[in-house]
Structures are given as structure tokens and as C-alpha cells.
Enzyme design. Structure first.
Site, PDB file in Angstrom:
ATOM      1  NE  ARG A 142       7.921  -3.135   5.970  1.00  0.00           N
ATOM      2  CZ  ARG A 142       6.625  -2.846   6.073  1.00  0.00           C
ATOM      3  NH1 ARG A 142       5.932  -2.531   5.001  1.00  0.00           N
ATOM      4  NH2 ARG A 142       6.035  -2.874   7.246  1.00  0.00           N
ATOM      5  NE  ARG A 180       2.810  -4.915  11.528  1.00  0.00           N
ATOM      6  CZ  ARG A 180       3.748  -4.725  10.602  1.00  0.00           C
ATOM      7  NH1 ARG A 180       4.878  -5.403  10.661  1.00  0.00           N
ATOM      8  NH2 ARG A 180       3.553  -3.871   9.636  1.00  0.00           N
ATOM      9  NE  ARG A 187       7.193  -0.750  10.304  1.00  0.00           N
ATOM     10  CZ  ARG A 187       5.984  -0.645   9.752  1.00  0.00           C
ATOM     11  NH1 ARG A 187       5.851  -0.113   8.551  1.00  0.00           N
ATOM     12  NH2 ARG A 187       4.924  -1.075  10.391  1.00  0.00           N
ATOM     13  CE  LYS A 243      -2.161  -0.859   3.918  1.00  0.00           C
ATOM     14  NZ  LYS A 243      -1.461  -2.091   4.339  1.00  0.00           N
ATOM     15  NE  ARG A 253      -3.421  -1.165  10.591  1.00  0.00           N
ATOM     16  CZ  ARG A 253      -2.363  -0.696   9.942  1.00  0.00           C
ATOM     17  NH1 ARG A 253      -2.367   0.527   9.462  1.00  0.00           N
ATOM     18  NH2 ARG A 253      -1.316  -1.459   9.758  1.00  0.00           N
TER      19      ARG A 253
HETATM   20  P1  AMP Z   1       1.665   0.409   9.402  1.00  0.00           P
HETATM   21  O1  AMP Z   1       2.874   1.204   9.104  1.00  0.00           O
HETATM   22  O2  AMP Z   1       0.471   0.835   8.598  1.00  0.00           O
HETATM   23  O3  AMP Z   1       1.918  -1.095   9.293  1.00  0.00           O
HETATM   24  O4  AMP Z   1       1.282   0.693  10.936  1.00  0.00           O
HETATM   25  C1  AMP Z   1       2.182   0.405  11.981  1.00  0.00           C
HETATM   26  C2  AMP Z   1       1.443   0.348  13.302  1.00  0.00           C
HETATM   27  O5  AMP Z   1       0.848   1.620  13.588  1.00  0.00           O
HETATM   28  C3  AMP Z   1       0.268  -0.630  13.371  1.00  0.00           C
HETATM   29  O6  AMP Z   1       0.690  -1.970  13.628  1.00  0.00           O
HETATM   30  C4  AMP Z   1      -0.549  -0.035  14.506  1.00  0.00           C
HETATM   31  O7  AMP Z   1       0.050  -0.301  15.753  1.00  0.00           O
HETATM   32  C5  AMP Z   1      -0.410   1.460  14.227  1.00  0.00           C
HETATM   33  N1  AMP Z   1      -1.477   1.930  13.325  1.00  0.00           N
HETATM   34  C6  AMP Z   1      -1.350   2.325  12.035  1.00  0.00           C
HETATM   35  N2  AMP Z   1      -2.528   2.691  11.514  1.00  0.00           N
HETATM   36  C7  AMP Z   1      -3.449   2.531  12.514  1.00  0.00           C
HETATM   37  C8  AMP Z   1      -4.861   2.719  12.605  1.00  0.00           C
HETATM   38  N3  AMP Z   1      -5.590   3.170  11.560  1.00  0.00           N
HETATM   39  N4  AMP Z   1      -5.459   2.419  13.779  1.00  0.00           N
HETATM   40  C9  AMP Z   1      -4.758   1.985  14.838  1.00  0.00           C
HETATM   41  N5  AMP Z   1      -3.428   1.765  14.810  1.00  0.00           N
HETATM   42  C10 AMP Z   1      -2.769   2.037  13.667  1.00  0.00           C
END
Ligand code: AMP
Length: 212
Positions: A124, A168, A157, A13, A85
Site C-alpha cells: 500500500r 495490527r 505508512r 474501509k 475499535r
Molecule cells: P487506521 O488508519 O485506521 O489503520 O489507523 C491507524 C492507527 O491509528 C491505528 O493502528 C491506531 O494506532 C490508531 N487508531 C485509529 N483508530 C483508532 C481508534 N478508534 N482507537 C484507537 N486507536 C486508533
């Protein structure tokens, strides 16, 4: 125009959102990127969010929804990557679009198998400065550990370790997957096959946007 990209962590994404941002002149908004910045800067939000993120859990809606709606509201057109989400976030977003008279024009899901996602996430590496992503197996930077774009040292990360990746993925299955049905009932979802070259996926998305 407002676009929403859906898909599991590691589906691509962020990569596609950055390409779309450049091509279409829309603002890419990714709560994951915003939260990582807040954690780095040790802000109040960052301190509250850190333990949820490190454990692979969602950060509570009370910290996410208002923050995201305020950012979306400042822009003329957005590409959302990582929000909503869960169903509560999706409903808040629908309400925002309805109340502000804006429209959510395209909901696109990038579809990738779980095995492929685990391969992608465990290899990654991310540039903490510009957000560029690499994979040590199939998309390494020119110089090991260094971002091609701006020369910053790449990071692995904390939530891209095998245990947290599984967590996740289960959070995605339980909380995020239901919003695909939600959007299927609220205007429809375009499914794009995500196990192809980045450019092929990008062209597939552009073609769909142009035709709809
Ligand atoms: P991402 O980079 O999109 O994989 O997000 C990394 C982490 O940020 C996720 O595993 C959540 O802990 C938090 N996070 C990102 N987007 C959201 C969201 N819309 N709602 C809640 N937590 C989020």
C-alpha cells in the site's frame, strides 16, 4: 443517515467510505486519518499518539472517544471508518446515539482473509495530502510514487511494514473483532465480501443500504 464500516486494517474501509461519502453526501470520519494529520502537525495529540500508532497499537480511549464524539456531533450524517475499535468505544458510541436521539442506521463489515490483507498492506502507498490509496502490485499510480489525483509524493505508512502489520492484525483480533458480536446483538451486521473489484463491493454496499 449514519453508517459504520467494520473490517480489519486493509479490508478497504477507507476506499469504500470515500465512495460512499461522494455518493450519499455523508461525512467520512476516520480517526486514523485524523491522527496521522495530528502527528504530521506535531500537535499535543499527535505527539501522544505517535508511539502507539508506530507500534501498531490502539491509541488510548481517553484520547480517542471524546475527540470522535465531538466530530460526529457536528455532522448531520457520518460514515465511520476505524471507530469504534474496541468494546469501550462501541459502548460510548451507543450512548452518544441514544442521548442525542440519532440512530446508527447501518453496520457493514467488509470481510477479507488475512493473507489478502498482508498482500494489500505491504504494497500500500498513500497520498498524505488527499488520502488516495494505491498498491504497487495491483493498483499502481500512473507515475511511480506520485498521486494521480493531486501530484503529491506518495508515502509508505510506517505501520504498513510486515512486523507492524502482524501486530495490527492481532490487535484487531483481540480488541476489534469482539465489536462485531456486539453489533450483532445490537441491531445486526451486514457482511460484505471484500475480495472483489472496488466497484462490485461499492455496488453491494449501496444495494444493501437501499434495501434496508
Ligand atoms: P487506521 O488508519 O485506521 O489503520 O489507523 C491507524 C492507527 O491509528 C491505528 O493502528 C491506531 O494506532 C490508531 N487508531 C485509529 N483508530 C483508532 C481508534 N478508534 N482507537 C484507537 N486507536 C486508533
Amino acid at each position: 443517515m449514519n453508517i459504520l464500516l467494520l473490517g480489519a486494517p486493509g479490508a478497504g474501509k477507507g476506499t469504500q467510505a470515500k465512495l460512499l461519502e461522494k455518493r450519499l453526501g455523508l461525512k467520512h470520519i476516520a480517526p486514523g486519518d485524523i491522527l496521522r494529520d495530528e502527528v504530521k502537525n506535531e500537535t499535543e495529540l499527535g505527539i501522544k499518539a505517535k508511539s502507539y500508532m508506530d507500534g501498531g497499537n490502539l491509541v488510548p480511549d481517553s484520547l480517542i472517544i471524546d475527540m470522535m464524539i465531538k466530530r460526529i456531533d457536528k455532522e448531520n450524517g457520518v460514515i465511520l471508518d476505524g471507530f469504534p475499535r474496541n468494546i469501550a468505544q462501541a459502548e460510548a458510541l451507543t450512548e452518544y446515539f441514544r442521548d442525542s436521539g440519532k440512530t446508527l442506521d447501518h453496520v457493514i463489515k467488509i470481510s477479507v482473509s488475512e493473507d489478502e490483507i498482508i498482500r494489500r498492506l505491504s504494497g500500500r502507498r498513500v497520498c498524505p495530502e488527499c488520502g488516495a490509496t494505491y498498491n504497487i502490485m495491483f493498483n499502481p499510480p500512473q507515475k511511480e510514487g506520485i498521486c494521480d489525483v493531486d501530484g503529491t509524493a506518495l508515502i509508505h505508512r510506517k505501520d504498513d511494514t510486515e512486523e507492524t502489520i502482524h501486530k495490527r492484525f492481532s490487535v484487531f483480533d483481540e480488541q476489534t473483532r469482539p465489536i462485531i458480536d456486539y453489533y450483532q446483538q445490537h441491531g445486526g451486521v451486514e457482511i460484505v465480501h471484500g475480495e472483489r473489484d472496488v466497484e462490485d463491493i461499492f455496488n453491494g454496499i449501496l444495494q444493501y443500504i437501499e434495501e434496508n
